[in-house]
Design a protein around this motif. Sequence first.
Motif, PDB file in Angstrom:
ATOM      1  N   ALA A   1       0.814  -1.216   0.000  1.00  0.00           N
ATOM      2  CA  ALA A   1       0.000   0.000   0.000  1.00  0.00           C
ATOM      3  C   ALA A   1       0.846   1.264   0.000  1.00  0.00           C
ATOM      4  CB  ALA A   1      -0.931   0.014   1.213  1.00  0.00           C
ATOM      5  N   ILE A   2       2.183   1.112   0.028  1.00  0.00           N
ATOM      6  CA  ILE A   2       3.084   2.265   0.101  1.00  0.00           C
ATOM      7  C   ILE A   2       3.948   2.307  -1.148  1.00  0.00           C
ATOM      8  CG2 ILE A   2       4.895   3.392   1.461  1.00  0.00           C
ATOM      9  CD1 ILE A   2       3.919   1.813   3.885  1.00  0.00           C
ATOM     10  N   GLN A   3       4.213   3.507  -1.608  1.00  0.00           N
ATOM     11  CA  GLN A   3       5.098   3.690  -2.751  1.00  0.00           C
ATOM     12  C   GLN A   3       6.013   4.882  -2.498  1.00  0.00           C
ATOM     13  OE1 GLN A   3       2.884   4.768  -6.265  1.00  0.00           O
ATOM     14  NE2 GLN A   3       1.743   6.390  -5.221  1.00  0.00           N
ATOM     15  N   LEU A   4       7.129   4.949  -3.209  1.00  0.00           N
ATOM     16  CA  LEU A   4       8.012   6.109  -3.149  1.00  0.00           C
ATOM     17  C   LEU A   4       7.663   7.062  -4.283  1.00  0.00           C
ATOM     18  CD1 LEU A   4      11.559   4.637  -2.364  1.00  0.00           C
ATOM     19  CD2 LEU A   4       9.979   5.775  -0.803  1.00  0.00           C
ATOM     20  N   VAL A   5       7.580   8.335  -3.969  1.00  0.00           N
ATOM     21  CA  VAL A   5       7.286   9.351  -4.982  1.00  0.00           C
ATOM     22  C   VAL A   5       8.348  10.428  -4.923  1.00  0.00           C
ATOM     23  CG1 VAL A   5       4.801   8.915  -4.861  1.00  0.00           C
ATOM     24  CG2 VAL A   5       5.794  10.680  -3.420  1.00  0.00           C
ATOM     25  N   ASP A   6       8.574  11.067  -6.064  1.00  0.00           N
ATOM     26  CA  ASP A   6       9.518  12.179  -6.124  1.00  0.00           C
ATOM     27  C   ASP A   6       8.828  13.460  -5.677  1.00  0.00           C
ATOM     28  OD1 ASP A   6      11.780  10.765  -7.153  1.00  0.00           O
ATOM     29  OD2 ASP A   6      10.795  10.689  -9.108  1.00  0.00           O
ATOM     30  N   THR A   7       9.462  14.175  -4.766  1.00  0.00           N
ATOM     31  CA  THR A   7       8.940  15.453  -4.282  1.00  0.00           C
ATOM     32  C   THR A   7      10.064  16.480  -4.341  1.00  0.00           C
ATOM     33  OG1 THR A   7       9.560  15.288  -1.933  1.00  0.00           O
ATOM     34  CG2 THR A   7       7.578  14.095  -2.635  1.00  0.00           C
ATOM     35  N   PRO A   8       9.769  17.765  -4.179  1.00  0.00           N
ATOM     36  CA  PRO A   8      10.832  18.772  -4.148  1.00  0.00           C
ATOM     37  C   PRO A   8      11.856  18.524  -3.043  1.00  0.00           C
ATOM     38  CG  PRO A   8       8.706  19.824  -4.466  1.00  0.00           C
ATOM     39  CD  PRO A   8       8.433  18.382  -4.177  1.00  0.00           C
ATOM     40  N   GLN A   9      11.466  17.765  -2.017  1.00  0.00           N
ATOM     41  CA  GLN A   9      12.381  17.446  -0.912  1.00  0.00           C
ATOM     42  C   GLN A   9      13.052  16.081  -1.096  1.00  0.00           C
ATOM     43  OE1 GLN A   9       9.066  18.579  -0.184  1.00  0.00           O
ATOM     44  NE2 GLN A   9      10.005  20.620  -0.224  1.00  0.00           N
ATOM     45  N   GLY A  10      12.917  15.513  -2.295  1.00  0.00           N
ATOM     46  CA  GLY A  10      13.486  14.199  -2.546  1.00  0.00           C
ATOM     47  C   GLY A  10      12.424  13.113  -2.498  1.00  0.00           C
TER      48      GLY A  10
ATOM     49  N   ALA B   1      -5.271  -7.650  -6.279  1.00  0.00           N
ATOM     50  CA  ALA B   1      -5.006  -7.290  -7.674  1.00  0.00           C
ATOM     51  C   ALA B   1      -3.757  -6.429  -7.776  1.00  0.00           C
ATOM     52  CB  ALA B   1      -6.209  -6.546  -8.252  1.00  0.00           C
ATOM     53  N   ARG B   2      -3.583  -5.495  -6.842  1.00  0.00           N
ATOM     54  CA  ARG B   2      -2.394  -4.640  -6.860  1.00  0.00           C
ATOM     55  C   ARG B   2      -1.126  -5.456  -6.590  1.00  0.00           C
ATOM     56  NH1 ARG B   2       0.360  -0.111  -6.590  1.00  0.00           N
ATOM     57  NH2 ARG B   2       1.958   0.110  -4.983  1.00  0.00           N
ATOM     58  N   ILE B   3      -1.194  -6.363  -5.605  1.00  0.00           N
ATOM     59  CA  ILE B   3      -0.022  -7.174  -5.288  1.00  0.00           C
ATOM     60  C   ILE B   3       0.399  -8.006  -6.496  1.00  0.00           C
ATOM     61  CG2 ILE B   3       0.829  -9.060  -3.839  1.00  0.00           C
ATOM     62  CD1 ILE B   3      -1.061  -8.027  -1.634  1.00  0.00           C
ATOM     63  N   LYS B   4      -0.566  -8.600  -7.160  1.00  0.00           N
ATOM     64  CA  LYS B   4      -0.252  -9.404  -8.351  1.00  0.00           C
ATOM     65  C   LYS B   4       0.404  -8.567  -9.435  1.00  0.00           C
ATOM     66  CE  LYS B   4      -3.846 -12.936  -7.808  1.00  0.00           C
ATOM     67  NZ  LYS B   4      -5.097 -13.496  -8.383  1.00  0.00           N
ATOM     68  N   GLU B   5       0.034  -7.291  -9.493  1.00  0.00           N
ATOM     69  CA  GLU B   5       0.579  -6.412 -10.535  1.00  0.00           C
ATOM     70  C   GLU B   5       1.980  -5.917 -10.200  1.00  0.00           C
ATOM     71  OE1 GLU B   5      -0.356  -2.054 -12.610  1.00  0.00           O
ATOM     72  OE2 GLU B   5      -1.796  -2.958 -11.208  1.00  0.00           O
ATOM     73  N   VAL B   6       2.201  -5.476  -8.950  1.00  0.00           N
ATOM     74  CA  VAL B   6       3.470  -4.809  -8.628  1.00  0.00           C
ATOM     75  C   VAL B   6       4.477  -5.689  -7.905  1.00  0.00           C
ATOM     76  CG1 VAL B   6       2.306  -2.574  -8.526  1.00  0.00           C
ATOM     77  CG2 VAL B   6       2.633  -3.867  -6.422  1.00  0.00           C
ATOM     78  N   ALA B   7       4.021  -6.705  -7.170  1.00  0.00           N
ATOM     79  CA  ALA B   7       4.951  -7.537  -6.396  1.00  0.00           C
ATOM     80  C   ALA B   7       4.350  -8.918  -6.162  1.00  0.00           C
ATOM     81  CB  ALA B   7       5.287  -6.871  -5.061  1.00  0.00           C
ATOM     82  N   PRO B   8       4.207  -9.725  -7.210  1.00  0.00           N
ATOM     83  CA  PRO B   8       3.558 -11.043  -7.060  1.00  0.00           C
ATOM     84  C   PRO B   8       4.254 -11.945  -6.047  1.00  0.00           C
ATOM     85  CG  PRO B   8       4.652 -10.821  -9.209  1.00  0.00           C
ATOM     86  CD  PRO B   8       4.620  -9.464  -8.601  1.00  0.00           C
ATOM     87  N   GLU B   9       5.559 -11.701  -5.817  1.00  0.00           N
ATOM     88  CA  GLU B   9       6.275 -12.515  -4.835  1.00  0.00           C
ATOM     89  C   GLU B   9       5.785 -12.267  -3.406  1.00  0.00           C
ATOM     90  OE1 GLU B   9       8.417  -8.611  -5.081  1.00  0.00           O
ATOM     91  OE2 GLU B   9       7.479 -10.011  -6.491  1.00  0.00           O
ATOM     92  N   MET B  10       5.038 -11.175  -3.203  1.00  0.00           N
ATOM     93  CA  MET B  10       4.522 -10.838  -1.877  1.00  0.00           C
ATOM     94  C   MET B  10       3.153 -11.456  -1.602  1.00  0.00           C
ATOM     95  SD  MET B  10       6.591  -8.944  -0.085  1.00  0.00           S
ATOM     96  CE  MET B  10       5.493  -8.124   1.092  1.00  0.00           C
TER      97      MET B  10
END
Length: 266
Positions: A30-39, A82-91
């Motif tokens: 449920a967590i992702q890394l995003v680019d922001t002005p602070q990194g 559905a999200r797990i299967k798409e982004v990290a099926p090993e999880m």
Amino acid sequence: MEKILRKIIKIDEDLCNGCGECIPGCPEQAIQLVDTPQGKKARLVKEFYCDGLGACLGHCPIGAIAIEEREAELYDEEATIARIKEVAPEMLKVHIKHLKEHSNELSKHNTNNLDQSPCGCPSAQTLEWEKKDKIPEEVVRIPSELRHWPIQLHLVNPSAPYFQNTDLIIVADCVPFSYANFHQEFLKDKSIAIGCPKLDDVDAYIEKISQIIKIGHPKRIKVIIMEVPCCSGLVSIVREAMKKAGVEVPVKKVVISIKGEILGKD
């Protein structure tokens, strides 16, 4: 989507350093890394992917993740899978195990019908076991080793004399009930503060402990927690408080099992 009052994670972007260690620690992805002005910063992908159980808390090395209660979309198990299967099926296996362990908690705020069979999570499951040790007929009364009051983190005064140059123990509040020899082995000649990293205000704990460290200058700190995953967040809280105080103090960790055994020390 319908919103209800429920527990959900909160990420402090000012604290977050973008390390990403929380991502593999989240069975729901449920967590992702995003680019922001602070990194790079960790953010919640969608509210309905987060089950609010806080499995990720103990994986954040700086205590930037906490649990809050607010209006949020219901947890959606089908969308999550559905999200797990798409982004990290090993999880997927990790998630299914997590789901079974917490089925009784998730049913309160989820859109799907979850299996209501007994779960195996020590933090929530109703468990009972038989004590096989023989109890002596005569009860030996052991004196308490507690030497100050109050002890709850929200209530203690950081300027209290018992925090000055002491050996300090920060204890998950279930520990003394689980570990029978707590007073003699851990509390004797120590100052203590107790709390729960899952149910209480993490930011307030960080602030209070940082004040204790900054004002009291404890000689060393021992963090004593239970084996349940959410309890490990107490270690991160202490380390973040030490960073906030700008004072280095030796920190050790002890883990206690729900059956009252020491599982590990470091």
